[in-house]
Design a protein around this motif. Structure first.
Motif, PDB file in Angstrom:
ATOM      1  N   ASN A 404       0.826  -1.201   0.000  1.00  0.00           N
ATOM      2  CA  ASN A 404       0.000   0.000   0.000  1.00  0.00           C
ATOM      3  C   ASN A 404       0.863   1.255   0.000  1.00  0.00           C
ATOM      4  OD1 ASN A 404      -2.644   1.293   0.184  1.00  0.00           O
ATOM      5  ND2 ASN A 404      -2.007   1.904   2.240  1.00  0.00           N
ATOM      6  N   GLY A 405       1.983   1.221   0.738  1.00  0.00           N
ATOM      7  CA  GLY A 405       2.895   2.364   0.760  1.00  0.00           C
ATOM      8  C   GLY A 405       3.453   2.660  -0.619  1.00  0.00           C
ATOM      9  N   LYS A 406       3.831   1.610  -1.334  1.00  0.00           N
ATOM     10  CA  LYS A 406       4.356   1.774  -2.696  1.00  0.00           C
ATOM     11  C   LYS A 406       3.283   2.345  -3.629  1.00  0.00           C
ATOM     12  CE  LYS A 406       7.692  -2.027  -2.342  1.00  0.00           C
ATOM     13  NZ  LYS A 406       8.068  -3.377  -2.832  1.00  0.00           N
ATOM     14  N   PHE A 407       2.054   1.800  -3.486  1.00  0.00           N
ATOM     15  CA  PHE A 407       0.965   2.274  -4.337  1.00  0.00           C
ATOM     16  C   PHE A 407       0.689   3.755  -4.096  1.00  0.00           C
ATOM     17  CE2 PHE A 407      -3.540   3.442  -4.061  1.00  0.00           C
ATOM     18  CZ  PHE A 407      -3.850   3.504  -5.411  1.00  0.00           C
ATOM     19  N   GLN A 408       0.611   4.161  -2.811  1.00  0.00           N
ATOM     20  CA  GLN A 408       0.309   5.554  -2.481  1.00  0.00           C
ATOM     21  C   GLN A 408       1.364   6.489  -3.068  1.00  0.00           C
ATOM     22  OE1 GLN A 408      -2.361   6.829  -1.114  1.00  0.00           O
ATOM     23  NE2 GLN A 408      -3.348   4.861  -0.699  1.00  0.00           N
ATOM     24  N   PHE A 409       2.641   6.088  -2.996  1.00  0.00           N
ATOM     25  CA  PHE A 409       3.714   6.925  -3.543  1.00  0.00           C
ATOM     26  C   PHE A 409       3.548   7.087  -5.053  1.00  0.00           C
ATOM     27  CE2 PHE A 409       7.905   7.208  -5.581  1.00  0.00           C
ATOM     28  CZ  PHE A 409       8.364   8.390  -5.008  1.00  0.00           C
ATOM     29  N   LEU A 443      -9.399   6.417  -2.683  1.00  0.00           N
ATOM     30  CA  LEU A 443      -9.905   5.372  -1.795  1.00  0.00           C
ATOM     31  C   LEU A 443     -10.373   4.138  -2.559  1.00  0.00           C
ATOM     32  CD1 LEU A 443     -10.521   4.432   1.068  1.00  0.00           C
ATOM     33  CD2 LEU A 443     -12.748   5.572   0.897  1.00  0.00           C
ATOM     34  N   PRO A 444     -11.280   4.274  -3.564  1.00  0.00           N
ATOM     35  CA  PRO A 444     -11.725   3.055  -4.269  1.00  0.00           C
ATOM     36  C   PRO A 444     -10.600   2.346  -5.023  1.00  0.00           C
ATOM     37  CG  PRO A 444     -12.593   5.034  -5.344  1.00  0.00           C
ATOM     38  CD  PRO A 444     -12.032   5.466  -4.033  1.00  0.00           C
ATOM     39  N   ILE A 445      -9.715   3.114  -5.647  1.00  0.00           N
ATOM     40  CA  ILE A 445      -8.595   2.482  -6.357  1.00  0.00           C
ATOM     41  C   ILE A 445      -7.654   1.826  -5.358  1.00  0.00           C
ATOM     42  CG2 ILE A 445      -6.550   2.904  -7.781  1.00  0.00           C
ATOM     43  CD1 ILE A 445      -8.100   5.116  -9.196  1.00  0.00           C
ATOM     44  N   GLY A 446      -7.391   2.508  -4.244  1.00  0.00           N
ATOM     45  CA  GLY A 446      -6.526   1.952  -3.199  1.00  0.00           C
ATOM     46  C   GLY A 446      -7.064   0.644  -2.654  1.00  0.00           C
ATOM     47  N   ARG A 447      -8.364   0.601  -2.415  1.00  0.00           N
ATOM     48  CA  ARG A 447      -8.972  -0.625  -1.895  1.00  0.00           C
ATOM     49  C   ARG A 447      -8.901  -1.756  -2.913  1.00  0.00           C
ATOM     50  NH1 ARG A 447     -14.370   0.975   1.689  1.00  0.00           N
ATOM     51  NH2 ARG A 447     -13.195   1.664   3.540  1.00  0.00           N
ATOM     52  N   CYS A 448      -9.079  -1.412  -4.175  1.00  0.00           N
ATOM     53  CA  CYS A 448      -9.001  -2.427  -5.234  1.00  0.00           C
ATOM     54  C   CYS A 448      -7.592  -3.026  -5.292  1.00  0.00           C
ATOM     55  CB  CYS A 448      -9.371  -1.788  -6.570  1.00  0.00           C
ATOM     56  SG  CYS A 448      -9.383  -2.937  -7.962  1.00  0.00           S
ATOM     57  N   VAL A 449      -6.583  -2.163  -5.238  1.00  0.00           N
ATOM     58  CA  VAL A 449      -5.188  -2.620  -5.255  1.00  0.00           C
ATOM     59  C   VAL A 449      -4.892  -3.442  -4.003  1.00  0.00           C
ATOM     60  CG1 VAL A 449      -2.787  -1.842  -5.158  1.00  0.00           C
ATOM     61  CG2 VAL A 449      -4.404  -0.718  -6.701  1.00  0.00           C
ATOM     62  N   GLN A 450      -5.407  -2.961  -2.861  1.00  0.00           N
ATOM     63  CA  GLN A 450      -5.193  -3.648  -1.584  1.00  0.00           C
ATOM     64  C   GLN A 450      -5.784  -5.057  -1.613  1.00  0.00           C
ATOM     65  OE1 GLN A 450      -7.359  -2.225   2.047  1.00  0.00           O
ATOM     66  NE2 GLN A 450      -5.331  -1.595   2.708  1.00  0.00           N
ATOM     67  N   LYS A 451      -6.993  -5.176  -2.138  1.00  0.00           N
ATOM     68  CA  LYS A 451      -7.652  -6.478  -2.206  1.00  0.00           C
ATOM     69  C   LYS A 451      -6.916  -7.415  -3.163  1.00  0.00           C
ATOM     70  CE  LYS A 451     -12.198  -8.627  -2.503  1.00  0.00           C
ATOM     71  NZ  LYS A 451     -13.655  -8.399  -2.655  1.00  0.00           N
ATOM     72  N   LYS A 452      -6.435  -6.863  -4.284  1.00  0.00           N
ATOM     73  CA  LYS A 452      -5.686  -7.672  -5.239  1.00  0.00           C
ATOM     74  C   LYS A 452      -4.403  -8.196  -4.604  1.00  0.00           C
ATOM     75  CE  LYS A 452      -3.855  -7.517  -9.967  1.00  0.00           C
ATOM     76  NZ  LYS A 452      -3.640  -6.661 -11.168  1.00  0.00           N
ATOM     77  N   ARG A 453      -3.737  -7.349  -3.842  1.00  0.00           N
ATOM     78  CA  ARG A 453      -2.508  -7.753  -3.163  1.00  0.00           C
ATOM     79  C   ARG A 453      -2.810  -8.800  -2.096  1.00  0.00           C
ATOM     80  NH1 ARG A 453       2.433  -9.330  -3.450  1.00  0.00           N
ATOM     81  NH2 ARG A 453       3.686  -8.870  -1.618  1.00  0.00           N
ATOM     82  N   TYR A 454      -3.906  -8.606  -1.377  1.00  0.00           N
ATOM     83  CA  TYR A 454      -4.321  -9.566  -0.347  1.00  0.00           C
ATOM     84  C   TYR A 454      -4.534 -10.946  -0.968  1.00  0.00           C
ATOM     85  CZ  TYR A 454      -7.515 -11.915   2.918  1.00  0.00           C
ATOM     86  OH  TYR A 454      -8.127 -12.835   3.742  1.00  0.00           O
TER      87      TYR A 454
END
Length: 468
Positions: A404-409, A443-454
């Motif tokens: 998530n840190g990498k994605f946010q950057f 937020l929605p894109i972050g959650r999508c990336v987070q779920k994919k990583r999970y």
């Protein structure tokens, strides 16, 4: 054998799951001292634990504060929790010196239990009376506008109270750190791994023990006609309007109806009851649910757990964000139906949907089997006795946070570059539009990336298990 201190807030839904665990620990030869409130004295003493009253340390509330607590205001609950901790500081200092607890078992939102465990350096196990919530599972919670406003506008008040803790030797970063789940704290959750959302994101510090109940009853559904049980729990239950609509919806149906409304509501407000309706302040809920075919419920974790433990599919009528999370998960596994329309017709339709669709009964029965296969109070007692537990395995949440840190950057760097490009080559008046869109989509894109990583992490872990 160990000396174990129990701590809980004055709430039935948080206290009741701890009672079978206390009884089991006492049976196993441990000394249990339960710090609670006079309302629960007889229940606690029935477990064999020593009851210690904390009533004298609860501050007298103003009418506004009392009303906000009844409406489950997060701000007011947090403020009162901190104030109670400070009021009991000297009392607990002396208790820790005399009793010398070797383990603390504290409710997840009982601040004085958690803070004193940290302050006195005693191993702590957290009692989680709803789902365990982290950044993944909390996505099941949907706060209302009223709840969001309460949290946002209450932050200054909470921050002011938090600052008072430091001078008493309590060091805490934020109110969130007092309530959120983390992968380094031993925790007991009263549900199964199957029912817990995103269970794989929780470390081995979590014991999913199943519903904590005293009852040994089995589901027994054979009777002349269906039974509909209605209860809104022990907090927000003064709802004669809702009970009246339930009665109107079901009075002419071929069902029996039992309503548990608490002792606050005036039962006379319901008028003359039809023959097939019975109203009580309290009932043996597990006993009723063992026979019920439908349960109209506010979706408190205890109520849903007991409902599914007894294979009774619920009609889901949540009132708070946590209850909405429990309701969402119940509907997701096909064991209950949401009551999105609480009119007379809406209630009648929801009840008939559950009665006429066997899929709900099948899912509820599967959940009952799952719950009954968990380690229960005996497993919870062993987990507490052996605390603290070592950290083992992959920290899924830690891996997600890294990604998530990498994605946010990368995300915000891209937005900044885009804003600069538009400002230089197009027009500065469009820059603010990109900024707003960037914030809205984060937020929605972050959650999508987070779920994919999970999902990728869990797939990798399961692949290693299968190889072994």
């Amino acid at each position: 054998m160990k000396r174990i201190a129990f701590f809980c807030i004055p709430a039935h839904g948080h206290t009741n799951p701890m009672l079978p665990v206390a009884a089991k620990l006492v049976d196993r030869g441990n000394t249990v001292r339960f710090y609670s409130f006079n309302e629960f004295k007889s229940k606690i003493e029935a477990t064999g634990a020593e009851f210690i009253s904390c009533d004298s340390y609860i501050a007298k509330l103003t009418k506004r504060e009392e009303a906000e607590l009844k409406n489950v205001s997060i701000t007011e609950m947090t403020v009162q929790g901190i104030r109670t901790t400070l009021a009991m500081d000297e009392f607990f200092h002396n208790e820790f010196l005399s009793f010398k607890p070797e383990v603390i078992y504290t409710d997840s939102i009982c601040f004085w239990g958690k803070l004193n465990a940290w302050k006195h350096g005693v191993p702590m196990v957290v009692s989680t009376s709803t789902f365990a919530f982290n950044q993944m599972s909390s996505q099941y919670m949907k706060n209302s506008l009223k709840e969001l406003a309460d949290m946002i506008f209450g932050l200054p008040k909470i921050s002011k109270e938090l600052r008072k803790l430091k001078s008493y030797g309590y060091h805490v970063r934020s109110a969130l750190s007092l309530v959120q789940s983390d992968n380094n704290t031993d925790s007991i959750v009263y549900t199964s791994r199957h029912f817990q959302p995103y269970a794989e994101s929780f470390s081995k510090h979590y014991a999913f023990v199943g519903p904590s109940v005293f009852s040994k009853d089995e589901p027994e559904k054979e009777k002349p006609r269906p039974l509909v049980y209605i209860s809104l729990g022990t907090v927000i239950n003064n709802r004669p309007d809702f009970y009246s609509r339930c009665i109107e919806a079901l009075k002419d149906q071929d069902v029996d109806i039992v309503i548990s409304c608490g002792n606050v509501m005036d039962r006379e407000a319901l008028g003359i009851l039809p023959e097939n309706v019975k109203v009580y302040p309290y009932v043996d809920q597990l006993g009723i649910l063992s026979k019920a075919d439908v349960f109209i419920t506010h979706c408190g974790m205890n109520s849903i757990s007991e409902s599914l433990y007894m294979a009774t599919p619920p009609v889901l009528y949540p009132q708070t964000s946590e209850q909405r999370a429990v309701a969402r998960r119940t509907a997701e596994i096909g064991a209950g139906v949401m009551l999105n329309n609480d009119s007379v017709q809406g209630i009648r339709s929801a009840v008939q949907e559950v009665l006429n669709n066997t899929g709900y009964r099948i899912s509820a029965k599967e959940c009952s089997v799952d719950f009954r296969s968990c380690i229960g109070a005996t497993g919870a007692a062993e987990f507490i006795e052996n605390a603290p537990h070592p950290s083992e395995g992959v920290d899924v949440l830690g891996e997600i946070n890294k990604a998530n840190g990498k994605f946010q950057f990368i995300y915000w760097l891209s937005i900044i570059i885009m804003i600069a490009f538009i400002g230089v080559f197009l027009s500065r008046k469009y820059m603010w539009i990109v900024s707003i869109v960037g914030v809205m989509l984060s937020l929605p894109i972050g959650r999508c990336v987070q779920k994919k990583r999970y999902n990728a992490i869990i797939k990798k872990i399961n692949g290693k298990k299968n190889c072994c």
